[in-house]
Design an enzyme around this catalytic site. Sequence first.
Site, mmCIF file in Angstrom:
data_model
loop_
_atom_site.group_PDB
_atom_site.id
_atom_site.type_symbol
_atom_site.label_atom_id
_atom_site.label_comp_id
_atom_site.label_asym_id
_atom_site.label_seq_id
_atom_site.Cartn_x
_atom_site.Cartn_y
_atom_site.Cartn_z
ATOM 1 N N HIS A 122 13.336 31.002 -16.559
ATOM 2 C CA HIS A 122 13.245 30.031 -17.666
ATOM 3 C C HIS A 122 12.628 28.750 -17.101
ATOM 4 O O HIS A 122 12.784 28.447 -15.912
ATOM 5 C CB HIS A 122 14.671 29.769 -18.152
ATOM 6 C CG HIS A 122 14.804 28.877 -19.333
ATOM 7 N ND1 HIS A 122 14.729 27.506 -19.249
ATOM 8 C CD2 HIS A 122 15.053 29.158 -20.639
ATOM 9 C CE1 HIS A 122 14.922 26.983 -20.454
ATOM 10 N NE2 HIS A 122 15.123 27.953 -21.313
ATOM 11 N N ASP A 199 20.605 30.979 -11.498
ATOM 12 C CA ASP A 199 20.680 30.463 -12.863
ATOM 13 C C ASP A 199 21.556 31.429 -13.661
ATOM 14 O O ASP A 199 21.117 32.530 -14.018
ATOM 15 C CB ASP A 199 19.260 30.375 -13.440
ATOM 16 C CG ASP A 199 19.254 29.937 -14.897
ATOM 17 O OD1 ASP A 199 20.339 29.838 -15.501
ATOM 18 O OD2 ASP A 199 18.157 29.713 -15.438
ATOM 19 N N GLN A 202 22.443 32.837 -18.716
ATOM 20 C CA GLN A 202 22.648 34.032 -19.543
ATOM 21 C C GLN A 202 23.646 34.963 -18.882
ATOM 22 O O GLN A 202 24.491 35.555 -19.557
ATOM 23 C CB GLN A 202 21.311 34.782 -19.756
ATOM 24 C CG GLN A 202 20.231 33.982 -20.461
ATOM 25 C CD GLN A 202 20.492 33.753 -21.948
ATOM 26 O OE1 GLN A 202 21.326 34.428 -22.565
ATOM 27 N NE2 GLN A 202 19.792 32.805 -22.525
ATOM 28 N N LYS A 225 25.835 28.161 -24.612
ATOM 29 C CA LYS A 225 25.602 29.611 -24.703
ATOM 30 C C LYS A 225 26.906 30.383 -24.481
ATOM 31 O O LYS A 225 26.994 31.565 -24.778
ATOM 32 C CB LYS A 225 24.565 30.044 -23.661
ATOM 33 C CG LYS A 225 23.184 29.441 -23.901
ATOM 34 C CD LYS A 225 22.183 29.973 -22.910
ATOM 35 C CE LYS A 225 21.014 29.057 -22.688
ATOM 36 N NZ LYS A 225 20.072 28.980 -23.789
ATOM 37 N N CYS A 364 10.657 29.431 -23.653
ATOM 38 C CA CYS A 364 10.706 28.612 -22.420
ATOM 39 C C CYS A 364 10.480 29.474 -21.187
ATOM 40 O O CYS A 364 11.163 29.279 -20.158
ATOM 41 C CB CYS A 364 12.033 27.863 -22.292
ATOM 42 S SG CYS A 364 12.273 26.621 -23.550
HETATM 43 N N1 PLP Z 1 18.043 29.297 -17.960
HETATM 44 C C1 PLP Z 1 18.080 30.300 -18.835
HETATM 45 C C2 PLP Z 1 17.972 31.717 -18.349
HETATM 46 C C3 PLP Z 1 18.219 30.028 -20.193
HETATM 47 O O1 PLP Z 1 18.243 31.028 -21.087
HETATM 48 C C4 PLP Z 1 18.315 28.675 -20.623
HETATM 49 C C5 PLP Z 1 18.395 28.331 -22.064
HETATM 50 O O2 PLP Z 1 17.730 28.941 -22.880
HETATM 51 C C6 PLP Z 1 18.298 27.669 -19.656
HETATM 52 C C7 PLP Z 1 18.157 28.016 -18.332
HETATM 53 C C8 PLP Z 1 18.405 26.227 -20.018
HETATM 54 O O3 PLP Z 1 19.652 25.915 -20.518
HETATM 55 P P1 PLP Z 1 19.931 24.472 -21.188
HETATM 56 O O4 PLP Z 1 18.770 24.212 -22.102
HETATM 57 O O5 PLP Z 1 21.194 24.659 -21.894
HETATM 58 O O6 PLP Z 1 19.991 23.486 -20.086
#
Ligand code: PLP
Length: 406
Positions: A122, A199, A202, A225, A364
């Site tokens: 992401h 990360d 998910q 999430k 993203c």
């Molecule tokens: N990493 C992953 C795999 C995600 O799906 C997301 C959100 O869609 C993020 C990072 C970023 O999370 P946040 O926007 O809540 O900081």
Amino acid sequence: MYDVAKIRADFPILAREVNGKPLVYLDNGASAQKPRIVIDAMTHAYAEEYANVHRGLHYLSNLATEKYEGVRGIIARFLGAPDPEEIVFTTGTTEGINLISYAWAAPRMEAGDEIVLSVLEHHANIVPWHFLRERQGVVLKWVEPAPDGSLDPEKVVAAIGPKTKLVAVTQMSNVTGTLVDVASICRGAKAKGVPVLVDGSQGAVHRPVSIPAIGCDFYAITGHKLYGPSGSGAIWIAKDRMAEMRPFLGGGDMIREVTRDLVTYNDPPMKFEAGTPGIVQQIGLGVALEYLMALGMENVAAHEAALRDYARERFKGLNWLNLQGDAPDKGAIFSFTLEGPAHAHDISTVLDKKGIAVRAGTHCAMPLLDHLGVTATCRASFGLYNTTEEVDRLVEALELCHELFA
Ligand code: PLP
């Protein structure tokens, strides 16, 4: 026994209609809905127990501080982490990874040093490393997934060279649902003396997590999430890595002493938490994680695996549906395009008319979409309250799209 009807009743929004149809909420990958106990706990915190944390000596401040600080322990328990002091509160994964980029990585990287990343990432796990590329000449080394979207952990470990200072990898793709064997990556990286950031945005939502079993150095989660409030989250940081970090944001709470000529810092984790935090948001996150632990993450994982298998079977019958990445080990997240001229936005608009919420676009994750050779996809991402009937509703609506756009 996992009673999905009973669980659905915990989430007030699931009872509403959208465009005259019962809501089918399949945008959990972007943000999940909130159970009533989270909403009620936040209302209660504002109505009965609100004050700023840490600084006060009065009753409400102490109460709010106790509730807020208690969440560190809940997050540690949820992640199987032994020590709540290794939990730094953040507003979400984006802040968590930027914190590591600025406070840990930037001071120890020179031009030519490398960060190993996967193409599944992401933007939150890409752009903070691009900052180091732009500002310091750090090199980003990309590891490609296989055509089915799976990521070979050995390929990631093989990409680690003498100049590699960090591996940053997702536990689960938000686009394809690919599950990554992060424990194997950590084992290989550790053997080469390289820290790993995982990360878990998910990954932590869909399966039980044990930080000791993963063996990483940094693990980021994002509250919204996890059925908690937006603006809540945390990053787990190994004690020895924390000791190496400079502060991130400067301000109240993160200091020990400030004079005209000098500043000294609070002990970690508060050294990395400047200013008034998301007090009620983190309290809400604590309640959400307790809710998940009461359901049992193994039960959530089993329910979602059954949904994934059911959806896979139903999608097999749609020969005009192109699944983008369908790794054998994946969660219940499906990205797809349709044969013909329909753009992902057109499809999601038709689905919306049927009360079905999916996401369309690049999610993203532009490097991954580029790798897949598509400019946009539709994404249906399932959560703990979704049902096989909702898969059927999605398939029915996709059949309509096929008729409309073929
Ligand atoms: N990493 C992953 C795999 C995600 O799906 C997301 C959100 O869609 C993020 C990072 C970023 O999370 P946040 O926007 O809540 O900081």
